[in-house]
Design an enzyme around this catalytic site. Structure first.
Site, short mmCIF file in Angstrom:
data_model
loop_
_atom_site.label_atom_id
_atom_site.label_comp_id
_atom_site.label_asym_id
_atom_site.label_seq_id
_atom_site.Cartn_x
_atom_site.Cartn_y
_atom_site.Cartn_z
N LYS A 107 0.83 -1.20 0.00
CA LYS A 107 0.00 0.00 0.00
C LYS A 107 0.87 1.25 0.00
O LYS A 107 1.93 1.29 0.63
CB LYS A 107 -0.91 -0.03 1.23
CG LYS A 107 -1.97 1.04 1.30
CD LYS A 107 -2.86 0.79 2.52
CE LYS A 107 -3.95 1.84 2.69
NZ LYS A 107 -4.81 1.53 3.86
N SER A 182 -9.46 2.32 2.08
CA SER A 182 -8.16 2.84 1.67
C SER A 182 -7.18 1.79 1.15
O SER A 182 -6.19 2.15 0.54
CB SER A 182 -7.52 3.62 2.82
OG SER A 182 -7.21 2.80 3.91
N SER A 206 -10.10 -0.71 6.97
CA SER A 206 -9.47 -0.38 5.69
C SER A 206 -8.82 -1.55 4.96
O SER A 206 -8.49 -1.42 3.78
CB SER A 206 -8.42 0.73 5.89
OG SER A 206 -9.04 1.92 6.29
#
Length: 572
Positions: A107, A182, A206
């Protein structure tokens, strides 16, 4: 005004650099997948590591097979924030390590030396990390292939996955919907099989929402079990409700293997925040142990919509047929836990979350609504809450919403400390209820909806309050896993005619009504639907074992989840 022009220039520069990185990708990665690629893609994590160890498969071959898929995934969903296949190719990969040859997506908010960590803010672009996060160093030492960073929304706290830097990422199952929160970019990449594992972060669901919305598996551990240092939080400095780094995978076997192999690498030797707890093997399927599951079918704030409710009911039924005991769990008020959690998360008035934002920078309307509400005078919020109580009909239906509204305000340091005392008392009450009712594990939904539109207006309508089913377990800091169960079926999961005139709907609070107004079984037909499996603190092995038990029970009843395979038009 200069901030606005700085923002536009940084966005243009970031996007240009990304296009150039795509242009530098070797030609081999742009060619059609071969039979040899397909054989590599068919291997499980354990099989892939074994194949690299016996040299029947080379890490470079793995990188080529998954690199092709990653580029196809990006073309279809816009899921990549950074691509460095050439860098990964040049790095020597040991073939005798626990994760040799395993392709892992990272990420955007996790530091990789020489690459930006932006959190979607243009102010952070062009400032590459000087060192890699402990989890990245561990993965590389373990032989994993790190070759892409994945997209996230500006400031992270969002159900859609959009930013000016990266654009909008879409759900592989239906581009009209968000991949979920996210870690959405990593989930889209993973669903497309552009990676085998994604490492993301979770402060309110998330990693779990993307897993649920993209038909994947994820386990959010307790803070300290998985390396978190070097993984930037959207709420820097907040310890009261921690951000936890967590992995996602396409299969439960791969998720279990990844968790085990990371822990066996002794992450506490890489990250000072990790507890030195070795991996403890748990196998409920092989032991044939009969468990006692609790169920939260409705938390009293937002009832699940029909598809989410059906998925939970199918799991309850499947477990019951296998001889497991499934009972309603009566916890301390979820509303009280959420009130504590939201006050702690936004105790600074959301100042730290939005501090990097430049003039004109896009941000989720849901987060802007949060900021607006935090800035309102407290007396006005209390007045609004009073009016909601007095004038909402049927009487009392908006009590939950009113009680959240009247306490949603920045807090002083003294007030924050008092809230931490309340949080600890709440955790103790939860622990007592769990043991008094004799639970092994808990089942609930990840979210009241099985999917959320990529249109930011949808998340603004749902509000961040609808994170209730996931955020509570961040407040409690317990282990929480998500797994796919079924798909939305327009014939089985539509509202009954006249639903919005039914007593059930009319008695809902305003937030619950707004969430149910977003539900459309016809538009969501074919979207994955998942459940959550909850355990205690530091019970990652038990939760994964419980998820495997659920998976076994579903397959025994002929209802196992089969993920969809995606391809570009050229792949057929």
């Amino acid at each position: 005004m200069s901030s606005y022009f700085q923002h536009r220039a940084a966005v243009a520069r970031k996007r240009q650099l990304f296009r150039e990185s795509l242009d530098r990708v070797p030609v081999a990665y742009t060619q059609a997948s071969t039979d040899a690629d397909a054989k590599i893609l068919a291997l499980s994590l354990a099989q892939l590591v074994a194949a690299c160890a016996d040299e029947s498969v080379r890490p470079s071959d793995v990188l080529q097979a998954y690199g092709k898929r990653a580029l196809s995934a990006h073309e279809a969903t816009n899921c990549l924030a950074d691509v460095f296949l050439d860098e990964a190719t040049q790095r020597a990969v040991p073939t005798d390590r626990p994760l040799s040859g395993v392709p892992v997506g990272i990420k955007d908010c996790i530091d990789i030396e020489g690459h930006d960590t932006t959190l979607g803010f243009s102010a952070n672009a062009g400032r590459p990390a000087r060192s890699s996060a402990p989890i990245v160093r561990l993965l590389r030492d373990a032989g994993a292939l790190v070759y892409v960073k994945t997209t996230l929304p500006t400031a992270c706290l969002s159900f859609e996955c959009s930013s000016d830097l990266f654009g909008a990422t879409t759900n592989p199952y239906n581009p009209a919907f968000s991949p979920g929160a996210s870690t959405g970019g990593g989930a889209a990449l993973l669903a497309w099989q552009g990676s085998m594992v994604e490492v993301g972060t979770d402060i309110g669901g998330s990693t779990r929402y993307p897993a649920a919305y993209c038909g994947l598996y994820s386990v959010k551990g307790t803070l300290g079990r998985f390396p978190t240092t070097g993984c930037a939080s959207c709420t820097p400095g907040l310890e009261a409700v921690p951000t936890v780094t967590s992995p996602l995978a396409r299969t439960l076997d791969d998720l279990q293997e990844f968790w085990r192999r990371v822990v066996e690498m002794k992450p506490w030797e890489y990250d000072h925040t990790c507890a030195p707890i070795p991996w403890r093997t748990v196998d409920y399927v092989a032991s044939d142990k009969k468990l006692r599951f609790g169920v939260i079918a409705d938390d009293g704030i937002i009832p699940p919509t029909p598809a989410a409710r059906r998925a939970l009911q199918e799991v309850v039924s499947a477990l019951g047929k296998q001889g497991h005991e499934v009972i309603p769990f009566v916890p301390p008020s979820p509303l009280e836990g959420l009130k504590i959690g939201y006050q702690l998360m936004f105790s600074d008035g959301a100042a730290s979350i939005l501090e990097p934002r430049r003039l004109g920078e896009w941000i989720s309307p849901a987060l802007l609504t949060v900021r607006f509400m935090l800035r309102l005078p407290l007396w006005l919020k209390r007045l609004n809450a009073t009016l909601l109580r007095w004038f909402s009909r049927p009487w009392g239906r908006n009590e939950a919403w009113a009680s959240l509204l009247e306490i949603f305000h920045p807090r002083t340091a003294l007030e924050e400390r008092r809230l931490i005392v309340e949080r600890d008392a709440y955790r103790a009450a939860w622990h007592e209820a769990w043991h008094t009712q004799g639970l092994d594990l808990l089942l609930t939904v990840p979210h009241a909806l099985p999917a959320i539109s990529k249109d930011p207006k949808a998340s603004d309508k749902a509000t961040l309050v609808s994170a209730n089913y996931a955020f509570l377990y961040n407040v409690l800091d317990c282990t929480a896993g998500v797994m796919p169960v079924t798909y939305v079926d327009r014939d089985r999961d539509s509202f009954e005619p006249g639903y919005r005139n039914s007593p059930a709907y009319l008695h809902m609070n305003d937030i619950a009504r707004a969430v149910h107004d977003l539900y459309d079984a016809d538009a969501m037909h074919g979207m994955p639907v998942g459940i959550q499996v909850i355990g205690g603190r530091f019970q990652e092995e038990h939760v994964i074992a419980g998820m495997k038990l659920v998976e076994h029970a579903l397959w025994a009843g002929g209802k196992g989840f089969v993920p969809r395979r995606f391809s570009t038009p050229s792949e057929g």
